[in-house]
Design an enzyme around this catalytic site. Sequence first.
Site, PDB file in Angstrom:
ATOM      1  N   LYS A   1       0.787  -1.048  -0.016  1.00 23.30           N
ATOM      2  CA  LYS A   1      -0.034  -0.075  -0.133  1.00 23.30           C
ATOM      3  C   LYS A   1       0.915   1.031  -0.012  1.00 23.30           C
ATOM      4  O   LYS A   1       1.861   1.305   0.582  1.00 23.30           O
ATOM      5  CB  LYS A   1      -0.776   0.006   1.301  1.00 23.30           C
TER       6      LYS A   1
ATOM      7  N   SER B   1      -9.873   1.698   3.245  1.00 22.82           N
ATOM      8  CA  SER B   1      -8.881   2.370   2.395  1.00 22.82           C
ATOM      9  C   SER B   1      -7.937   1.477   1.515  1.00 22.82           C
ATOM     10  O   SER B   1      -7.535   2.074   0.541  1.00 22.82           O
ATOM     11  CB  SER B   1      -7.909   3.368   3.244  1.00 22.82           C
TER      12      SER B   1
ATOM     13  N   SER C   1      -9.576  -0.962   7.195  1.00 29.15           N
ATOM     14  CA  SER C   1      -9.089  -0.495   6.196  1.00 29.15           C
ATOM     15  C   SER C   1      -8.414  -1.831   5.274  1.00 29.15           C
ATOM     16  O   SER C   1      -8.155  -1.667   4.072  1.00 29.15           O
ATOM     17  CB  SER C   1      -8.197   0.521   6.100  1.00 29.15           C
TER      18      SER C   1
END
Lengths: 489, 97
Positions: free
Chosen positions: A82, A157, A181
């Site tokens: 990420k 997210s 997330s």
Amino acid sequence: MDFSKIVSSTAYELSKALSDGATTSTEITSAFIDRIQKVDGQVHAFLYHDPEDMLAQAKESDLRRSQNLTLGPLDGVPVGLKDVIAVEGQPLTAASKILENYISPYNATVTRKLKESGAVISGRLNLDEFAMGSSTENSAYGATKNPWDLDRVPGGSSGGSAAAVAAREIPLTLGSDTGGSIRQPASLCGVVGMKPTYGMVSRFGLAAFASSLDQIGPFAQSVEDVALLLEIISGHDPLDSTSYPVEIPRYSEVLKEDCQPCKIGLPSEFFGPGMDDEVRKSVELAIEFYKSIGFEIIDVSLPSTDLSVSVYYVIATAEASSNLARYDGIRYTSRSQRAENAIDIYSKSRGEGFGEEVKRRCILGAYALSSGYYDAYYLRAQKTRTLIRKDFEKAFQKVDVILTPTSPTPAFKFGEKSDDPISMYLSDIYTISTNLAGLPGISVPCGFSDSGLPIGMQLIGQAFEEGPLLSVAHQFDREHRLGRQAPNL
Amino acid sequence: MSKETKMDIDYVSKLARIDLLPDEREKFQAQLGDVLQYFEKLQNVAVEGVDPTAHAFPRTNVWDQDSPVPGFSSKQALQNAPQVRNDQVIVPKVVEE
């Protein structure tokens, strides 16, 4: 091995093929680069990848293997990160305009551990700006699409990390989870995603959102793969003073032993109104499965659940407003060209560099911490957080693991919630309390809706008891293998 | 949905050091008003005598070994700075005349 077989394989299968000499890291890495080139135009999971660098790492791995110097089971297997986890010499944007040109001067601890395990560090994955969001629509670089239905969100997210695994662009990724997330996008994309206990994985080199809630964790097609990756990234780190000095078991070995006898708790507060019927049906089928293999199912109560979204959004925004103060246009972010004095540099650079949701949350957090409101919001939220934590402590006196849905609905459409913050915040209602209590949680695919959208269940474990949690998850996953099903792209 | 809010958006955005565009200001005023109204349920929770939780598993007295380790070169430390001269970050004058 042919490319289509490689990209559909789990990390375990790739690791075995490598040790059997059936393939090379160069071949594996080439297959995934080819896949990214073919499908990422549709999915947009990656913000950055450097095929040349990936192939150079793969070549080094192959050389180590030829000299019997292999570093472990993940040596030669690609892993994506990420875009909030630092890799020295690579961009880190946090999907924000304010970090558009930022290059990390150092490695996160998880990055160092992955490098030491020989994994091929393979690019940066899209997210909601600074991990604030539940749909990846808040990325300054365009939303990621759900590989199962390109008109729908992948969740967030860590939407890029989930979608990349679902689209078979990469076998393993890391995300971060502050209120769901990792687990919510895993559920919406039909893959396995895990948030470890707070303190299990070092946060050094993770761009901070809410420091008392953030944890890094893995995504994969199977629980086995998640266990393998967790084993590598976990452990105490002197560079993160909140990382916990506990011994890390070999999770991949732990999975060989079933959790038996085992008690699963069902919190009535998580099965009330607001849950989609198809989600309810899939989760109930999973419960029936556990019953059928001899698990005892027990009703438990987490009475403060209803308060968790409020508590979370007070605490997380307060911590965010403090953490994001560092992006001030002075030391390492873009600086507004319109600024005339120092205060102007802060306010204008942040006004121009931050997206809407980040601004909204920083303002909300500043309000919750401001003079006259601190006791009413922040302190009260911290006290209520204690009640939420105690609910779990009480429930875990009766059961080993708690089972809930991961998300109230399957993937929703783009734009459906983006103008209504509260409705977006409520999409994390089943995952948030786990972060507030610091507990480990894992989302495992447990079904599909009639229209073919993935549905996930969440299993919550006791603090620092990732072993039994993974074991319970694996007992379902090895029979159903729903994370192995791939969307048509 | 309520459009009432107790938040002075101009004051709080100044505290947060974020310049808002006029349409953002208007939009946030309404949205944050709704969010604060949602938070109201916290006011009815019985928290008397409950200790606040700042961390789920707090650790105290975490010491690092007091030994030198290699750090960044000034070039590395400044590589992301927007304006640099002579190995230093350039900022506007901050002292009033």
